[in-house]
Design a protein around this motif. Sequence first.
Motif, PDB file in Angstrom:
ATOM      1  N   GLU A  61       0.831  -1.202   0.000  1.00 24.80           N
ATOM      2  CA  GLU A  61       0.000   0.000   0.000  1.00 24.80           C
ATOM      3  C   GLU A  61       0.869   1.257   0.000  1.00 24.80           C
ATOM      4  OE1 GLU A  61      -3.625  -0.592   2.791  1.00 24.80           O
ATOM      5  OE2 GLU A  61      -2.078  -2.007   3.462  1.00 24.80           O
ATOM      6  N   PHE A  62       1.910   1.245   0.833  1.00 24.45           N
ATOM      7  CA  PHE A  62       2.817   2.388   0.960  1.00 24.45           C
ATOM      8  C   PHE A  62       3.516   2.688  -0.361  1.00 24.45           C
ATOM      9  CE2 PHE A  62       6.948   4.286   2.001  1.00 24.45           C
ATOM     10  CZ  PHE A  62       6.573   5.337   2.819  1.00 24.45           C
ATOM     11  N   THR A  63       3.903   1.645  -1.095  1.00 25.08           N
ATOM     12  CA  THR A  63       4.643   1.872  -2.331  1.00 25.08           C
ATOM     13  C   THR A  63       3.778   2.502  -3.417  1.00 25.08           C
ATOM     14  OG1 THR A  63       4.264  -0.388  -3.108  1.00 25.08           O
ATOM     15  CG2 THR A  63       6.321   0.037  -1.923  1.00 25.08           C
ATOM     16  N   VAL A  64       2.465   2.280  -3.364  1.00 21.63           N
ATOM     17  CA  VAL A  64       1.575   2.923  -4.333  1.00 21.63           C
ATOM     18  C   VAL A  64       1.535   4.424  -4.073  1.00 21.63           C
ATOM     19  CG1 VAL A  64      -0.821   3.124  -5.122  1.00 21.63           C
ATOM     20  CG2 VAL A  64       0.199   0.865  -4.775  1.00 21.63           C
ATOM     21  N   LYS A 120      -1.454  10.683  17.829  1.00 19.02           N
ATOM     22  CA  LYS A 120      -2.799  10.924  17.314  1.00 19.02           C
ATOM     23  C   LYS A 120      -3.010  10.055  16.082  1.00 19.02           C
ATOM     24  CE  LYS A 120      -3.413  15.451  19.233  1.00 19.02           C
ATOM     25  NZ  LYS A 120      -3.570  16.870  19.000  1.00 19.02           N
ATOM     26  N   ASN A 121      -4.265   9.699  15.858  1.00 19.46           N
ATOM     27  CA  ASN A 121      -4.670   8.856  14.745  1.00 19.46           C
ATOM     28  C   ASN A 121      -5.347   9.744  13.694  1.00 19.46           C
ATOM     29  OD1 ASN A 121      -5.433   6.682  13.149  1.00 19.46           O
ATOM     30  ND2 ASN A 121      -7.020   5.955  14.552  1.00 19.46           N
ATOM     31  N   LEU A 122      -4.902   9.645  12.451  1.00 19.30           N
ATOM     32  CA  LEU A 122      -5.467  10.472  11.383  1.00 19.30           C
ATOM     33  C   LEU A 122      -6.879   9.996  11.053  1.00 19.30           C
ATOM     34  CD1 LEU A 122      -5.013  12.820   9.420  1.00 19.30           C
ATOM     35  CD2 LEU A 122      -4.117  11.128   7.780  1.00 19.30           C
ATOM     36  N   TYR A 123      -7.848  10.847  11.328  1.00 20.42           N
ATOM     37  CA  TYR A 123      -9.254  10.537  11.102  1.00 20.42           C
ATOM     38  C   TYR A 123      -9.520  10.337   9.612  1.00 20.42           C
ATOM     39  CZ  TYR A 123     -14.328  10.921  11.211  1.00 20.42           C
ATOM     40  OH  TYR A 123     -15.670  10.671  11.082  1.00 20.42           O
ATOM     41  N   GLY A 124      -9.964   9.143   9.257  1.00 20.81           N
ATOM     42  CA  GLY A 124     -10.246   8.842   7.851  1.00 20.81           C
ATOM     43  C   GLY A 124      -9.034   8.413   7.056  1.00 20.81           C
ATOM     44  N   GLY A 125      -7.849   8.435   7.675  1.00 15.89           N
ATOM     45  CA  GLY A 125      -6.629   7.952   7.050  1.00 15.89           C
ATOM     46  C   GLY A 125      -6.284   8.620   5.732  1.00 15.89           C
ATOM     47  N   ILE A 126      -5.524   7.891   4.935  1.00 19.57           N
ATOM     48  CA  ILE A 126      -5.068   8.434   3.653  1.00 19.57           C
ATOM     49  C   ILE A 126      -6.243   8.651   2.694  1.00 19.57           C
ATOM     50  CG2 ILE A 126      -4.530   6.221   2.554  1.00 19.57           C
ATOM     51  CD1 ILE A 126      -1.964   7.639   1.399  1.00 19.57           C
ATOM     52  N   PHE A 127      -7.335   7.888   2.876  1.00 18.44           N
ATOM     53  CA  PHE A 127      -8.504   8.104   2.018  1.00 18.44           C
ATOM     54  C   PHE A 127      -9.064   9.507   2.237  1.00 18.44           C
ATOM     55  CE2 PHE A 127     -10.085   3.405   1.563  1.00 18.44           C
ATOM     56  CZ  PHE A 127      -8.863   3.031   1.060  1.00 18.44           C
ATOM     57  N   GLU A 128      -9.233   9.879   3.487  1.00 18.32           N
ATOM     58  CA  GLU A 128      -9.776  11.205   3.798  1.00 18.32           C
ATOM     59  C   GLU A 128      -8.793  12.286   3.346  1.00 18.32           C
ATOM     60  OE1 GLU A 128     -12.881  13.681   5.465  1.00 18.32           O
ATOM     61  OE2 GLU A 128     -12.768  11.666   4.644  1.00 18.32           O
ATOM     62  N   TRP A 129      -7.503  12.032   3.524  1.00 19.82           N
ATOM     63  CA  TRP A 129      -6.466  12.959   3.071  1.00 19.82           C
ATOM     64  C   TRP A 129      -6.628  13.241   1.577  1.00 19.82           C
ATOM     65  CZ3 TRP A 129      -2.688  15.662   5.594  1.00 19.82           C
ATOM     66  CH2 TRP A 129      -1.630  16.172   4.830  1.00 19.82           C
ATOM     67  N   ASN A 131      -9.317  12.498  -0.285  1.00 22.81           N
ATOM     68  CA  ASN A 131     -10.665  13.022  -0.541  1.00 22.81           C
ATOM     69  C   ASN A 131     -10.732  14.534  -0.350  1.00 22.81           C
ATOM     70  OD1 ASN A 131     -11.634  10.465  -1.131  1.00 22.81           O
ATOM     71  ND2 ASN A 131     -12.533  10.145   0.896  1.00 22.81           N
ATOM     72  N   LYS A 132      -9.896  15.062   0.541  1.00 24.02           N
ATOM     73  CA  LYS A 132      -9.872  16.509   0.790  1.00 24.02           C
ATOM     74  C   LYS A 132      -8.953  17.240  -0.195  1.00 24.02           C
ATOM     75  CE  LYS A 132     -12.478  16.569   4.495  1.00 24.02           C
ATOM     76  NZ  LYS A 132     -13.583  17.409   4.821  1.00 24.02           N
ATOM     77  N   GLY A 133      -8.342  16.489  -1.105  1.00 23.04           N
ATOM     78  CA  GLY A 133      -7.533  17.115  -2.146  1.00 23.04           C
ATOM     79  C   GLY A 133      -6.072  17.323  -1.788  1.00 23.04           C
ATOM     80  N   TYR A 134      -5.609  16.706  -0.702  1.00 20.90           N
ATOM     81  CA  TYR A 134      -4.206  16.857  -0.324  1.00 20.90           C
ATOM     82  C   TYR A 134      -3.343  15.860  -1.094  1.00 20.90           C
ATOM     83  CZ  TYR A 134      -6.126  19.678   3.436  1.00 20.90           C
ATOM     84  OH  TYR A 134      -6.803  20.633   4.139  1.00 20.90           O
ATOM     85  N   PRO A 135      -2.097  16.219  -1.371  1.00 25.16           N
ATOM     86  CA  PRO A 135      -1.260  15.385  -2.237  1.00 25.16           C
ATOM     87  C   PRO A 135      -0.728  14.135  -1.542  1.00 25.16           C
ATOM     88  CG  PRO A 135       0.004  17.253  -1.431  1.00 25.16           C
ATOM     89  CD  PRO A 135      -1.409  17.453  -0.957  1.00 25.16           C
ATOM     90  N   VAL A 136      -0.540  13.105  -2.363  1.00 21.38           N
ATOM     91  CA  VAL A 136       0.162  11.900  -1.936  1.00 21.38           C
ATOM     92  C   VAL A 136       1.278  11.653  -2.930  1.00 21.38           C
ATOM     93  CG1 VAL A 136      -1.795  10.856  -0.733  1.00 21.38           C
ATOM     94  CG2 VAL A 136      -1.464  10.386  -3.162  1.00 21.38           C
ATOM     95  N   LEU A 137       2.306  10.966  -2.475  1.00 25.93           N
ATOM     96  CA  LEU A 137       3.499  10.739  -3.295  1.00 25.93           C
ATOM     97  C   LEU A 137       3.703   9.262  -3.563  1.00 25.93           C
ATOM     98  CD1 LEU A 137       5.948  13.115  -1.367  1.00 25.93           C
ATOM     99  CD2 LEU A 137       4.455  13.678  -3.307  1.00 25.93           C
ATOM    100  N   ASN A 138       4.273   8.965  -4.726  1.00 19.56           N
ATOM    101  CA  ASN A 138       4.644   7.583  -5.006  1.00 19.56           C
ATOM    102  C   ASN A 138       6.064   7.339  -4.503  1.00 19.56           C
ATOM    103  OD1 ASN A 138       6.412   8.627  -6.966  1.00 19.56           O
ATOM    104  ND2 ASN A 138       5.026   8.170  -8.670  1.00 19.56           N
ATOM    105  N   THR A 139       6.611   6.160  -4.756  1.00 21.05           N
ATOM    106  CA  THR A 139       7.944   5.838  -4.235  1.00 21.05           C
ATOM    107  C   THR A 139       9.049   6.670  -4.871  1.00 21.05           C
ATOM    108  OG1 THR A 139       8.067   3.989  -5.783  1.00 21.05           O
ATOM    109  CG2 THR A 139       7.401   3.481  -3.536  1.00 21.05           C
ATOM    110  N   SER A 140       8.772   7.287  -6.019  1.00 25.50           N
ATOM    111  CA  SER A 140       9.752   8.176  -6.656  1.00 25.50           C
ATOM    112  C   SER A 140       9.678   9.598  -6.109  1.00 25.50           C
ATOM    113  CB  SER A 140       9.530   8.217  -8.168  1.00 25.50           C
ATOM    114  OG  SER A 140       9.642   6.932  -8.717  1.00 25.50           O
ATOM    115  N   GLY A 141       8.753   9.836  -5.176  1.00 27.09           N
ATOM    116  CA  GLY A 141       8.594  11.169  -4.608  1.00 27.09           C
ATOM    117  C   GLY A 141       7.768  12.103  -5.474  1.00 27.09           C
ATOM    118  N   LYS A 142       7.107  11.534  -6.488  1.00 28.61           N
ATOM    119  CA  LYS A 142       6.265  12.341  -7.373  1.00 28.61           C
ATOM    120  C   LYS A 142       4.803  12.244  -6.925  1.00 28.61           C
ATOM    121  CE  LYS A 142       9.207  11.778 -11.403  1.00 28.61           C
ATOM    122  NZ  LYS A 142       9.315  11.245 -12.762  1.00 28.61           N
ATOM    123  N   GLU A 143       4.089  13.346  -7.113  1.00 32.79           N
ATOM    124  CA  GLU A 143       2.678  13.361  -6.767  1.00 32.79           C
ATOM    125  C   GLU A 143       1.920  12.384  -7.665  1.00 32.79           C
ATOM    126  OE1 GLU A 143      -0.711  16.746  -6.256  1.00 32.79           O
ATOM    127  OE2 GLU A 143       1.361  17.344  -5.798  1.00 32.79           O
TER     128      GLU A 143
END
Length: 171
Positions: A61-64, A120-129, A131-143
């Motif tokens: 999951e993390f590598t995606v 602290k526990n992130l409410y809604g996890g990475i899905f909520e992150w 869903n709110k439009g915040y960026p996530v990165l792949n293993t290459s550090g690219k959005e």
Amino acid sequence: MKQLLILLLCLLPISVFSQKTLDDLLSQYNTRSVPYISVEELRMLQKNEDVIILDTREEEEFTVSHIASAKYIGFNTFSTEEVSSKIADKDTPIIVYCSLGIRSEEIAEKLKKAGYNNIKNLYGGIFEWKNKGYPVLNTSGKETDSIHTFSKVWSKWLKEGVSVNSIKKNN
């Protein structure tokens, strides 16, 4: 009487399988033994404070994709000893997350037992992150827009981004 029984049987799936809110889902699985932090609060902390973000999902999951600056600690292979070797100060602000905030609560409880007291526990996890439009990165550090959704059951909670259930190359 037979018609009433048929009507009840038809309505039962609607009430049993109706869409829950995220709060309902988390209340079903979590004890709230660890305080939540909203994605908006974490976003502000990322800009203003030193905070350690721990990703409690599986490596696949993390590598995606993951939240910027998050450190992979896993779930099935989680080790408090490994975390203790990297985070000596038990007062360090730590945010844990997973897909929705269920597995991360379990890991946070283990960290609390190990003496960490600012978790602290992130409410809604990475899905909520996402869903709110915040960026996530792949293993290459690219959005990326890809999010590993763990399973089809949980994927319905990802409203934004691309649902991925196995490792794929992220561009």
